[in-house]
Design an enzyme around this catalytic site. Structure first.
Site, PDB file in Angstrom:
ATOM      1  N   ARG A 119       3.814  10.368   0.955  1.00 52.26           N
ATOM      2  CA  ARG A 119       5.055  10.277   1.717  1.00 52.26           C
ATOM      3  C   ARG A 119       5.212  11.537   2.577  1.00 52.26           C
ATOM      4  O   ARG A 119       4.814  12.633   2.167  1.00 52.26           O
ATOM      5  CB  ARG A 119       6.210  10.198   0.711  1.00 52.26           C
ATOM      6  CG  ARG A 119       7.600  10.057   1.296  1.00 52.26           C
ATOM      7  CD  ARG A 119       7.843   8.668   1.768  1.00 52.26           C
ATOM      8  NE  ARG A 119       9.258   8.390   1.983  1.00 52.26           N
ATOM      9  CZ  ARG A 119       9.673   7.432   2.799  1.00 52.26           C
ATOM     10  NH1 ARG A 119       8.831   6.676   3.473  1.00 52.26           N
ATOM     11  NH2 ARG A 119      10.971   7.187   2.932  1.00 52.26           N
ATOM     12  N   THR A 390       7.096  -0.784   8.609  1.00 54.82           N
ATOM     13  CA  THR A 390       6.175  -0.370   7.586  1.00 54.82           C
ATOM     14  C   THR A 390       5.088  -1.429   7.534  1.00 54.82           C
ATOM     15  O   THR A 390       5.245  -2.488   8.123  1.00 54.82           O
ATOM     16  CB  THR A 390       7.011  -0.293   6.283  1.00 54.82           C
ATOM     17  OG1 THR A 390       8.027   0.671   6.508  1.00 54.82           O
ATOM     18  CG2 THR A 390       6.224   0.010   5.056  1.00 54.82           C
ATOM     19  N   ASN A 410       8.229   4.479   9.478  1.00 50.70           N
ATOM     20  CA  ASN A 410       9.644   4.134   9.315  1.00 50.70           C
ATOM     21  C   ASN A 410       9.995   3.035  10.304  1.00 50.70           C
ATOM     22  O   ASN A 410       9.765   1.875  10.039  1.00 50.70           O
ATOM     23  CB  ASN A 410      10.572   5.342   9.433  1.00 50.70           C
ATOM     24  CG  ASN A 410      11.944   5.019   8.860  1.00 50.70           C
ATOM     25  OD1 ASN A 410      12.070   4.103   8.057  1.00 50.70           O
ATOM     26  ND2 ASN A 410      12.970   5.744   9.264  1.00 50.70           N
ATOM     27  N   SER A 461      12.278   6.429  -0.513  1.00 51.01           N
ATOM     28  CA  SER A 461      11.661   5.274   0.134  1.00 51.01           C
ATOM     29  C   SER A 461      12.025   3.993  -0.621  1.00 51.01           C
ATOM     30  O   SER A 461      12.475   4.034  -1.765  1.00 51.01           O
ATOM     31  CB  SER A 461      10.143   5.460   0.115  1.00 51.01           C
ATOM     32  OG  SER A 461       9.495   4.296   0.562  1.00 51.01           O
ATOM     33  N   GLY A 483      11.879  -1.900   5.173  1.00 50.98           N
ATOM     34  CA  GLY A 483      12.952  -0.960   4.819  1.00 50.98           C
ATOM     35  C   GLY A 483      13.556  -1.288   3.473  1.00 50.98           C
ATOM     36  O   GLY A 483      12.835  -1.593   2.514  1.00 50.98           O
TER      37      GLY A 483
HETATM   38  N1  GLY Z   1      10.736   3.894   5.824  1.00 46.62           N
HETATM   39  C1  GLY Z   1      11.006   2.840   4.951  1.00 46.62           C
HETATM   40  C2  GLY Z   1      10.896   3.212   3.531  1.00 46.62           C
HETATM   41  O1  GLY Z   1      10.123   4.080   3.188  1.00 46.62           O
HETATM   42  O2  GLY Z   1      11.595   2.680   2.724  1.00 46.62           O
END
Ligand code: GLY
Length: 578
Positions: A119, A390, A410, A461, A483
């Site tokens: 991440r 994603t 993202n 996340s 998301g």
């Molecule tokens: N950017 C989306 C997530 O990591 O949840």
């Protein structure tokens, strides 16, 4: 696009392509020269197919084919996954990436579990209130557009850490991506539309025009990315230093100047992936393995599945008023806990053990009343005393090694900033932090102290790469983008397979719903059964129609040992194998 049904009942979408053929392949192309079945100028989307040995499902046909070919060349699932990730960075620029981050979850054939967290992290000079104006109001554009929105990218380091489990040289795994970037590949209609829609943003947020902005795109055009090819070659030659140091690092830091970004050379050099112990739980005879914080995904699906396990969901039926209202009330409770209790575990004590315990699930559902719409004003986060875009891909090899990777910039095309000279997009992952308590991010998710910005911290996340075993034997690798909808999609997909006995493909394509506590609304895909939607509305639920969300991809081992791969109807997602 031309649709045709093959004898095998595999739905193929033949993309009408430019007048280019495999004869354009130059002698410099060691991968494509060998794999003449992979033609970057003519390829097909294969939605479902079973293979004897190994399979990959990803967001793009070329990336899936590359992953399968690498395994056929002697690689294992880790080799296949690394090659797929680098390939997606070229052929699926909206989310496949080297400028973002992600999570790699694997179960080796010997049962060993591996969770690599790559991440993005907040830069050293990031600060809690960096996205607020002088009156303390959040400025959404600052955490979403341009270089200031970027966390330190983790994808390249993540793939290099994953390589410890692979069999083939890293250089061989990066080669296909280089060849697609250098010699081009034809783009799908979906990609052409995406690039055209963002052209103005690319030009505004980047210091220079890029491969993406050279024209108005149409399906079948060839996209060449020479700058990206050069960056991939530096990684191929020098590994970590090819990205986190030297010319690539210089170009990233230089790009920061255009939109006040703060990633420094020191930030890049100091970035490290982290190993995380996966979340594990049982559900109706299946053992489910998913990702731990800083993803909320594994905890959330464990909570929701435990909350519904005492009920006979199969009898309630697929997407009926009864099953949806039960599953939504579990969603409400788990997402309330997400907002309050989850963040980077190196900076915040996440009460994982309690949150995924049977007793906690039971307590959380004590006030659940079947057939009565709950309220997020009443249902808050539990008291815990223990201290779109994603992309996902799944790989299973011939030995039963399973890999599930969800990776992201993202937003679609991240912060719309292409690093000048280096040819790749940067993420806008900083928006996944809680920029101010109670202020929603781009997914409408709120958070507080647990997910506040601190230098070096990783933003919470929702990515949920997930594996399933039965009787200690590998069974499914699955996941999706989307998301905050991600954990709900995986939860619904698994319930479709486990409770409703659907095939992997049917489970993936089934219409979805989403509730995330706040806003107190159920989002339904446009093809969701009207009867259920109307019945829930009549019960007092607020509902909204959301088009389609996610692109779930998976591979499953069937009883006869075949690898059944399925790609979501919602995208160009495609399967490959041998
Ligand atoms: N950017 C989306 C997530 O990591 O949840």
């Amino acid at each position: 696009m031309k649709l045709k049904m093959q004898k095998s009942q595999v739905l193929l979408v033949a993309i009408t392509l430019a007048n280019l053929s495999i004869s354009n392949i130059s002698s410099a192309q060691t991968f494509l020269k060998k794999h003449t079945n992979i033609n970057p100028y003519h390829y097909e989307v294969v939605k479902e197919k079973s293979f004897d040995h190994a399979a990959v499902t990803s967001a793009h046909p070329l990336a899936s084919m590359v992953g399968a070919a690498i395994m056929q060349d002697g690689g294992n699932a880790f080799d296949g996954a690394i090659a797929t990730q680098f390939c997606l960075a070229v052929v699926f620029p909206g989310a496949g990436n080297i400028g973002g981050g992600g999570f790699m979850l694997a179960r080796k054939a010997n049962g060993e579990l591996i969770g690599i967290d790559y991440r993005e992290a907040a830069p050293k000079t990031a600060s809690r209130d960096m996205y607020l104006d002088e009156k303390g109001n959040a400025i959404a554009s600052k955490s979403r557009d341009g270089a200031l929105a970027s966390g330190i990218p983790g994808s390249v380091a993540g793939m290099i850490s994953t390589h410890a489990y692979a069999k083939l040289p890293l250089a061989q795994l990066i080669e296909p991506a280089i060849e697609f970037a250098e010699f081009g590949y034809v783009i799908t209609e979906r990609e052409a539309k995406g690039l055209n829609a963002e052209k103005a943003n690319f030009l505004k947020n980047s210091s220079a025009p890029s491969a993406f902005t050279q024209k108005e795109w149409k399906a079948g055009d060839t996209l060449y990315q020479p700058d990206l090819a050069a960056t991939l070659k530096r990684i191929q030659k020098s590994g970590l230093a090819g990205f986190y140091e030297g010319p690539t690092a210089d170009m990233i830091v230089k790009e920061m100047e255009h939109t006040s970004g703060i990633i420094s050379k020191e930030d890049l050099k100091n970035y490290h992936p982290k190993f995380r112990k996966p979340i594990e739980f049982d559900y109706r005879g299946h053992h489910i393995i998913s990702f731990a914080p800083p993803s909320s995904g594994g905890i959330i699906i464990a909570q929701m599945m435990k909350m519904i396990e005492p009920f006979n969901v199969e009898k309630m039926g697929v997407n009926t008023e009864a099953s949806v209202s039960l599953m939504v009330e579990a969603q409400r409770r788990a997402y309330a806990d997400r907002a309050e209790h989850m963040g980077d575990p190196d900076f915040w004590k996440v009460p994982t053990k309690t949150l995924i315990s049977d007793q906690y699930a039971k307590d959380r559902m004590k006030d659940y009343q079947p057939g009565v719409a709950g309220s997020s004003k009443v249902t808050l986060a539990g008291q815990v005393h223990e201290s779109e875009q994603t992309t996902h891909f799944s790989v299973i090899d011939k030995d039963g090694n399973m890999v599930a990777i969800t990776t992201t910039l993202n937003d679609t095309y991240g912060n719309k900033t292409i690093v000048a000279g280096a040819g790749f997009l940067l993420n806008n992952e900083m928006d996944d932090f809680s920029v101010k308590p109670g202020v929603p991010n781009m997914y409408g998710a709120i958070g507080g102290e647990a997910n506040s910005i601190v230098p070096g911290k990783r933003m919470l996340s929702s990515m949920t790469p997930t594996l399933v075993t039965i009787n200690n034997k590998p069974y499914i690798s699955i996941g999706t983008p989307g998301g905050t909808t991600i954990p709900n999609q995986v939860y619904e997909g698994l319930v479709n397979i486990i409770d409703h006995k659907m095939s992997l493909k049917a489970a993936i394509d089934n219409p979805r719903f989403h509730h995330q506590w706040i806003p107190d609304v159920i989002g339904f895909e446009s093809d969701f059964p009207e009867e259920t939607v109307n019945a829930l509305k009549a019960k007092g639920y607020t509902i909204t129609k959301r088009g389609r969300f996610g692109r779930m991809d998976g591979v499953q081992i069937l009883q006869d040992g075949k690898r059944n791969a399925a790609g979501d109807k919602r995208g160009d997602d495609s399967v490959a194998g041998f």
